[in-house]
Design a protein around this motif. Structure first.
Motif, PDB file in Angstrom:
ATOM      1  N   SER A  55       0.835  -1.200   0.000  1.00  0.00           N
ATOM      2  CA  SER A  55       0.000   0.000   0.000  1.00  0.00           C
ATOM      3  C   SER A  55       0.870   1.250   0.000  1.00  0.00           C
ATOM      4  CB  SER A  55      -0.913  -0.002   1.234  1.00  0.00           C
ATOM      5  OG  SER A  55      -0.146   0.019   2.422  1.00  0.00           O
ATOM      6  N   GLY A  56       0.229   2.402  -0.242  1.00  0.00           N
ATOM      7  CA  GLY A  56       0.971   3.651  -0.350  1.00  0.00           C
ATOM      8  C   GLY A  56       1.767   4.007   0.888  1.00  0.00           C
ATOM      9  N   SER A  57       1.282   3.619   2.070  1.00  0.00           N
ATOM     10  CA  SER A  57       1.991   3.946   3.311  1.00  0.00           C
ATOM     11  C   SER A  57       3.346   3.253   3.403  1.00  0.00           C
ATOM     12  CB  SER A  57       1.142   3.570   4.521  1.00  0.00           C
ATOM     13  OG  SER A  57       0.833   2.188   4.518  1.00  0.00           O
ATOM     14  N   MET A  58       3.553   2.211   2.604  1.00  0.00           N
ATOM     15  CA  MET A  58       4.833   1.500   2.617  1.00  0.00           C
ATOM     16  C   MET A  58       5.924   2.278   1.886  1.00  0.00           C
ATOM     17  SD  MET A  58       4.319  -1.223   4.419  1.00  0.00           S
ATOM     18  CE  MET A  58       5.619  -2.379   3.986  1.00  0.00           C
ATOM     19  N   ASP A  59       5.585   3.442   1.353  1.00  0.00           N
ATOM     20  CA  ASP A  59       6.578   4.322   0.742  1.00  0.00           C
ATOM     21  C   ASP A  59       7.246   5.235   1.760  1.00  0.00           C
ATOM     22  OD1 ASP A  59       7.465   4.144  -1.824  1.00  0.00           O
ATOM     23  OD2 ASP A  59       5.829   5.271  -2.726  1.00  0.00           O
ATOM     24  N   PRO A  66      15.764   4.355   7.106  1.00  0.00           N
ATOM     25  CA  PRO A  66      17.210   4.354   6.858  1.00  0.00           C
ATOM     26  C   PRO A  66      17.629   3.461   5.690  1.00  0.00           C
ATOM     27  CG  PRO A  66      16.788   4.249   9.217  1.00  0.00           C
ATOM     28  CD  PRO A  66      15.457   4.094   8.529  1.00  0.00           C
ATOM     29  N   GLU A  67      16.796   2.477   5.337  1.00  0.00           N
ATOM     30  CA  GLU A  67      17.141   1.570   4.243  1.00  0.00           C
ATOM     31  C   GLU A  67      16.514   1.994   2.914  1.00  0.00           C
ATOM     32  OE1 GLU A  67      15.886  -1.880   6.669  1.00  0.00           O
ATOM     33  OE2 GLU A  67      17.804  -2.744   6.084  1.00  0.00           O
ATOM     34  N   GLY A  68      15.859   3.166   2.888  1.00  0.00           N
ATOM     35  CA  GLY A  68      15.247   3.670   1.670  1.00  0.00           C
ATOM     36  C   GLY A  68      13.780   3.962   1.886  1.00  0.00           C
ATOM     37  N   THR A  69      12.953   2.917   1.820  1.00  0.00           N
ATOM     38  CA  THR A  69      11.527   3.027   2.110  1.00  0.00           C
ATOM     39  C   THR A  69      11.123   1.875   3.013  1.00  0.00           C
ATOM     40  OG1 THR A  69      10.810   1.663   0.241  1.00  0.00           O
ATOM     41  CG2 THR A  69      11.101   4.035  -0.181  1.00  0.00           C
ATOM     42  N   LEU A  70       9.911   1.961   3.546  1.00  0.00           N
ATOM     43  CA  LEU A  70       9.426   0.883   4.399  1.00  0.00           C
ATOM     44  C   LEU A  70       9.321  -0.420   3.615  1.00  0.00           C
ATOM     45  CD1 LEU A  70       8.597   0.401   7.283  1.00  0.00           C
ATOM     46  CD2 LEU A  70       6.276   1.124   6.709  1.00  0.00           C
ATOM     47  N   ARG A  99       6.709  -3.341  -5.861  1.00  0.00           N
ATOM     48  CA  ARG A  99       6.617  -1.881  -5.842  1.00  0.00           C
ATOM     49  C   ARG A  99       5.334  -1.469  -5.122  1.00  0.00           C
ATOM     50  NH1 ARG A  99      10.980  -2.844  -6.920  1.00  0.00           N
ATOM     51  NH2 ARG A  99      12.290  -2.142  -8.672  1.00  0.00           N
ATOM     52  N   THR A 100       5.383  -0.328  -4.461  1.00  0.00           N
ATOM     53  CA  THR A 100       4.189   0.165  -3.783  1.00  0.00           C
ATOM     54  C   THR A 100       3.198   0.750  -4.786  1.00  0.00           C
ATOM     55  OG1 THR A 100       5.249   2.312  -3.451  1.00  0.00           O
ATOM     56  CG2 THR A 100       5.420   0.715  -1.658  1.00  0.00           C
ATOM     57  N   LEU A 101       1.941   0.806  -4.365  1.00  0.00           N
ATOM     58  CA  LEU A 101       0.902   1.500  -5.118  1.00  0.00           C
ATOM     59  C   LEU A 101       0.701   2.852  -4.436  1.00  0.00           C
ATOM     60  CD1 LEU A 101      -1.634  -1.422  -5.542  1.00  0.00           C
ATOM     61  CD2 LEU A 101       0.155  -0.694  -7.114  1.00  0.00           C
ATOM     62  N   PRO A 102       1.137   3.952  -5.049  1.00  0.00           N
ATOM     63  CA  PRO A 102       1.146   5.255  -4.364  1.00  0.00           C
ATOM     64  C   PRO A 102      -0.175   5.629  -3.719  1.00  0.00           C
ATOM     65  CG  PRO A 102       2.321   5.400  -6.440  1.00  0.00           C
ATOM     66  CD  PRO A 102       1.687   4.034  -6.409  1.00  0.00           C
ATOM     67  N   ASP A 103      -1.286   5.299  -4.364  1.00  0.00           N
ATOM     68  CA  ASP A 103      -2.601   5.639  -3.813  1.00  0.00           C
ATOM     69  C   ASP A 103      -3.310   4.418  -3.237  1.00  0.00           C
ATOM     70  OD1 ASP A 103      -2.332   8.338  -4.620  1.00  0.00           O
ATOM     71  OD2 ASP A 103      -2.934   7.789  -6.658  1.00  0.00           O
ATOM     72  N   GLY A 104      -2.572   3.332  -3.054  1.00  0.00           N
ATOM     73  CA  GLY A 104      -3.194   2.095  -2.598  1.00  0.00           C
ATOM     74  C   GLY A 104      -3.554   2.112  -1.127  1.00  0.00           C
ATOM     75  N   GLY A 105      -4.734   1.615  -0.807  1.00  0.00           N
ATOM     76  CA  GLY A 105      -5.162   1.494   0.573  1.00  0.00           C
ATOM     77  C   GLY A 105      -4.655   0.201   1.200  1.00  0.00           C
TER      78      GLY A 105
END
Length: 289
Positions: free
Chosen positions: A99-103, A107-111, A171-177
């Motif tokens: 989901s988008g919050s995983m962006d 410290p390693e880049g993104t969640l 890859r994350t979905l920027p607007d994904g719930g």
């Protein structure tokens, strides 16, 4: 002075496996320098260390002994090393939040990068006979479904590299719930449908752990009721949820309890923690059957 005791069955070998998550020419050269080079062999000899495959030894005091035979080092993943010869292979479903919050930045880049790096470490620790399927989940990924199969179940003996590559491609979905509750229920139900009595049956979920109560998804109360209704002591499914970031650990634990209590919720701050959490999560089912 004293007496030197030599076990009749031989002396066990302490091994130090070399685990490479992403092979590169630089790592190959480093391994050669540290493991295979003449200088490395000479340094180990000076330190009194034995070479791989050594069947016998002579101590500095002149005592001759034998080494306990072990498997080839390439076939001893970390989980097997923890378990000894009594470990149990598994059918595991790994499901990762995209989901988008995983962006969120870490410290390693993104969640998501932290999660996939953690999972890649875990993959290296699984027994070759363990089969793993990979799902991703968010909200409405495929039609009305909130999860999607990325890789069908396959044994790590032949599919470890494929799984590692699939993890790196997520890859994350920027607007994904985040339809977390529904996805947990679906994952547990899937593993219970394919339950194998001769294996540990596992669901491992990696998420920032906060359901968004999106339209058409289960709320916490409904997901707890669904898990309780599906729980079957004759076909136990272990549910381990690895929570990153602002994970709602209390809600996640309620779902684990509703499933029968096997497994747990494990807060993770970095990929370095995942092997310890994994050992705790599967200690009763996979490592010490």
């Amino acid at each position: 002075t004293g007496t030197i005791l030599v076990p009749a069955d031989g002396v066990p070998i302490l091994e130090h496996p070399w685990v490479v998550l992403t092979p590169t020419p630089e790592l190959d050269r480093l391994k050669d320098a540290l493991v295979s080079s003449p200088a490395a062999i000479e340094a180990r000899a000076e330190a009194g260390l034995l070479e791989p495959g050594t069947a016998g030894y002579t101590s500095p005091a002149g005592v001759v002994g034998s080494a306990v035979p072990v498997r080839d080092i390439a076939n001893i993943p970390a989980a097997f090393a923890l378990a000894g010869s009594g470990n149990k292979s598994a059918d595991a479903l790994v499901m990762i939040d995209v989901s988008g919050s995983m962006d969120a930045v870490t410290p390693e880049g993104t969640l998501l990068k932290t999660v996939t790096s953690s999972t890649a470490v875990l993959v290296q620790a699984l027994d070759p006979a363990t089969s793993v399927a990979l799902w991703e989940f968010s909200y409405l990924l495929e039609g009305a479904a909130h999860h999607r199969e990325v890789m069908a179940s396959a044994p790590m003996e032949t599919n470890r590299g494929v799984l590692t590559g699939a993890l790196g491609a997520l890859r994350t979905l920027p607007d994904g719930g985040t339809a977390l509750n529904t996805s947990v229920v679906d994952a547990v139900a899937h593993v219970r449908e394919t339950w194998d009595p001769d294996r540990a049956n596992l669901v491992m979920i990696f998420t920032d752990g906060r359901d968004e109560d999106a339209p058409g998804t289960l709320d916490l109360a409904s997901s707890i009721a669904a898990l309780q209704a599906g729980a079957d002591p004759a076909r136990p499914v272990q549910l381990a949820i690895f929570g990153y970031g602002a994970a709602d650990t209390a809600a996640l634990q309620q779902m684990v309890d509703a499933n029968g209590g096997e497994g747990g919720v494990y807060p993770i701050a970095s990929s370095a923690q995942v092997l310890g959490a994994f050992a705790e999560a599967v200690g009763d089912g996979l490592i010490f059957p």
